[in-house]
Design an enzyme around this catalytic site. Sequence first.
Site, PDB file in Angstrom:
ATOM      1  N   CYS A   1       2.290  -2.169  15.655  1.00 44.61           N
ATOM      2  CA  CYS A   1       2.185  -1.809  14.237  1.00 44.61           C
ATOM      3  C   CYS A   1       1.523  -2.944  13.467  1.00 44.61           C
ATOM      4  CB  CYS A   1       3.578  -1.536  13.678  1.00 44.61           C
ATOM      5  SG  CYS A   1       3.609  -1.256  11.895  1.00 44.61           S
TER       6      CYS A   1
ATOM      7  N   CYS B   1       6.743  -6.568   6.893  1.00 46.06           N
ATOM      8  CA  CYS B   1       7.893  -6.049   7.636  1.00 46.06           C
ATOM      9  C   CYS B   1       8.359  -7.113   8.616  1.00 46.06           C
ATOM     10  CB  CYS B   1       7.510  -4.782   8.401  1.00 46.06           C
ATOM     11  SG  CYS B   1       8.907  -3.975   9.221  1.00 46.06           S
TER      12      CYS B   1
ATOM     13  N   GLU C   1       0.818  -1.209   0.000  1.00 40.65           N
ATOM     14  CA  GLU C   1       0.000   0.000   0.000  1.00 40.65           C
ATOM     15  C   GLU C   1       0.855   1.263   0.000  1.00 40.65           C
ATOM     16  OE1 GLU C   1      -4.058  -1.329   2.284  1.00 40.65           O
ATOM     17  OE2 GLU C   1      -2.365  -0.924   3.586  1.00 40.65           O
TER      18      GLU C   1
HETATM   19  N1  SAH Z   1      10.018   0.686   9.681  1.00 40.27           N
HETATM   20  C1  SAH Z   1      10.156   2.110   9.606  1.00 40.27           C
HETATM   21  C2  SAH Z   1       9.177   2.694   8.645  1.00 40.27           C
HETATM   22  C3  SAH Z   1       7.736   2.608   9.097  1.00 40.27           C
HETATM   23  S1  SAH Z   1       7.300   4.225   9.405  1.00 40.27           S
HETATM   24  C4  SAH Z   1      10.043   2.703  10.987  1.00 40.27           C
HETATM   25  O1  SAH Z   1       9.633   2.002  11.891  1.00 40.27           O
HETATM   26  O2  SAH Z   1      10.417   3.851  11.174  1.00 40.27           O
HETATM   27  C5  SAH Z   1       5.892   4.147  10.243  1.00 40.27           C
HETATM   28  C6  SAH Z   1       5.943   4.969  11.509  1.00 40.27           C
HETATM   29  O3  SAH Z   1       4.706   4.733  12.172  1.00 40.27           O
HETATM   30  C7  SAH Z   1       7.030   4.495  12.466  1.00 40.27           C
HETATM   31  O4  SAH Z   1       7.506   5.568  13.234  1.00 40.27           O
HETATM   32  C8  SAH Z   1       6.245   3.533  13.318  1.00 40.27           C
HETATM   33  O5  SAH Z   1       6.869   3.255  14.532  1.00 40.27           O
HETATM   34  C9  SAH Z   1       4.948   4.277  13.468  1.00 40.27           C
HETATM   35  N2  SAH Z   1       3.851   3.406  13.871  1.00 40.27           N
HETATM   36  C10 SAH Z   1       3.747   2.077  13.730  1.00 40.27           C
HETATM   37  N3  SAH Z   1       2.575   1.633  14.229  1.00 40.27           N
HETATM   38  C11 SAH Z   1       1.934   2.712  14.684  1.00 40.27           C
HETATM   39  C12 SAH Z   1       0.672   2.902  15.291  1.00 40.27           C
HETATM   40  N4  SAH Z   1      -0.150   1.889  15.519  1.00 40.27           N
HETATM   41  N5  SAH Z   1       0.328   4.162  15.638  1.00 40.27           N
HETATM   42  C13 SAH Z   1       1.157   5.210  15.393  1.00 40.27           C
HETATM   43  N6  SAH Z   1       2.343   5.089  14.811  1.00 40.27           N
HETATM   44  C14 SAH Z   1       2.733   3.856  14.465  1.00 40.27           C
END
Ligand code: SAH
Length: 354
Positions: free
Chosen positions: A120, A113, A93
Site C-alpha cells: 500500500c 498510515c 486525499e
Molecule cells: N487501513 C484501512 C483502510 C484503508 S482501505 C484498511 O486497511 O482496511 C484501503 C483498502 O485498499 C484496504 O483494503 C487495503 O488493504 C487495500 N489496498 C491497499 N493497497 C492496495 C493496493 N496496492 N492494491 C489494492 N488494494 C490495496
Amino acid sequence: MPPRHLADLSAEELRAAVTELGEKPFRARQLAHHYFARLNTDAEAMTDLPASSRDKLVGQLMPPLLTPVRYTDTDGGTTRKTLWRAHDGTLLESVLMRYPDRATVCISSQAGCGMACPFCATGQGGLKRNLSTAEIVEQVRAAAAAMRDGDMPGGPGRLSNVVFMGMGEPLANYKRVLNAVHRICDPQPNGFGLSQRSVTVSTVGVVPAIRRMTAEGLQVTLAVSLHTPDDELRDTLVPVNNRWKVAEVLEAARGYADQTGRRVSIEYALIRDVNDQPWRADLLGKLLHEHLGQFAHVNLIPLNPTPGSKWDASPKPVQREFVRRVRAAGVPCTVRDTRGQEIAAACGQLAAEG
Ligand code: SAH
C-alpha cells in the site's frame, strides 16, 4: 490538531459553545443547519443570522480546515481525486466516484498510515497524524456539495455512500472516526443524515477496536482487509497480524455481524504469485464459512501497482479461478471494479504528494 470546528461537536456541545460565545442557544441549530443541511460555510449567505453574530460564530466555529490543492479526474470526470492541505500544511486525499445509481466518497481518517502494509502506497510514508473529526467530516461535506452543485458529469445529484478507505487506519483514530460517523449519519441539522448502512469502515483488523465498535450498536458496514487466510503470510502483508491473528480478527468480525445482522466485507488484494494460489482460495473459503457463515462477502481487488513495488495484479484467469473456489465453499465473492488507477486514486495508491 486543527482549531475547533462545529463538526467536532455534538448538538449539546455545539449549544454550549455557542452560549459561551455570548450567543443565544438557538443559534447553534441555525449554524448546524447551514453546515449539515445546506452544506454552506460562507458567512455572507447566512442571512438568518445577524451580521455581528454571523462573523463571530463562523470565525469561531467554522474555521476553514481543508484547502483544495489540486483536483485530478479520470473516467470522463466521474472519478475525481482531491488533494487537500490542512491548516498545518499536512496533505491528504479523498476520491469521489459517481456511478449510474450512486455516488461514493472515499475519505481519509489519518494523514499517512502507521500500519506499514508493504503493498500500500500510504503505508510506505508512515503516519503523519490523526485527522480531527471535522477534517474527516469536511471531506464528506465537500463531496456532498460537489454532487449537489453538479460538479461531476451527469448533472446535480446526491452523495449516497461514504467509505473510510482512503488514507489511514480508521480504527487507530477511533474516537474521531466514531464522532465523524455520527456527524455523517445523524439526522439534519446535526448531521448529513446519510444512512449508516451506506457508510463503510474498513480496517486492517484492530481487534479491540472492532469489539468496541460492536458495542456501539451501529449499523455501519464493516470491511476487514484480510488479504490472505494464513497467519504466516499475513504477518508480512498486514504487519498488525503479529498482534491479532486471522482467527481472532474473524471472530471479532463475527461478533460485529451477530450484533448488526449484516454481512462483513472481506477485502482481499490479489497479488500475483503472492496470495492468489488455489489452496489459499480454498482455505479462505473454508475459514470464512466456519467463522462467518453467510455473514461474509469477499471483495477481491486486483492489486493496484504502487511506485517502487515489485508486485502486480493476478492475471484474469487466476482471478476467475480464485472466485470460483471461494464461491464453491459457499461464500459470496466478487471482483471489485477499481477506479482511478490512472490518477493514483485507486485502493492503496493514495500518497498525497504535493
Ligand atoms: N487501513 C484501512 C483502510 C484503508 S482501505 C484498511 O486497511 O482496511 C484501503 C483498502 O485498499 C484496504 O483494503 C487495503 O488493504 C487495500 N489496498 C491497499 N493497497 C492496495 C493496493 N496496492 N492494491 C489494492 N488494494 C490495496
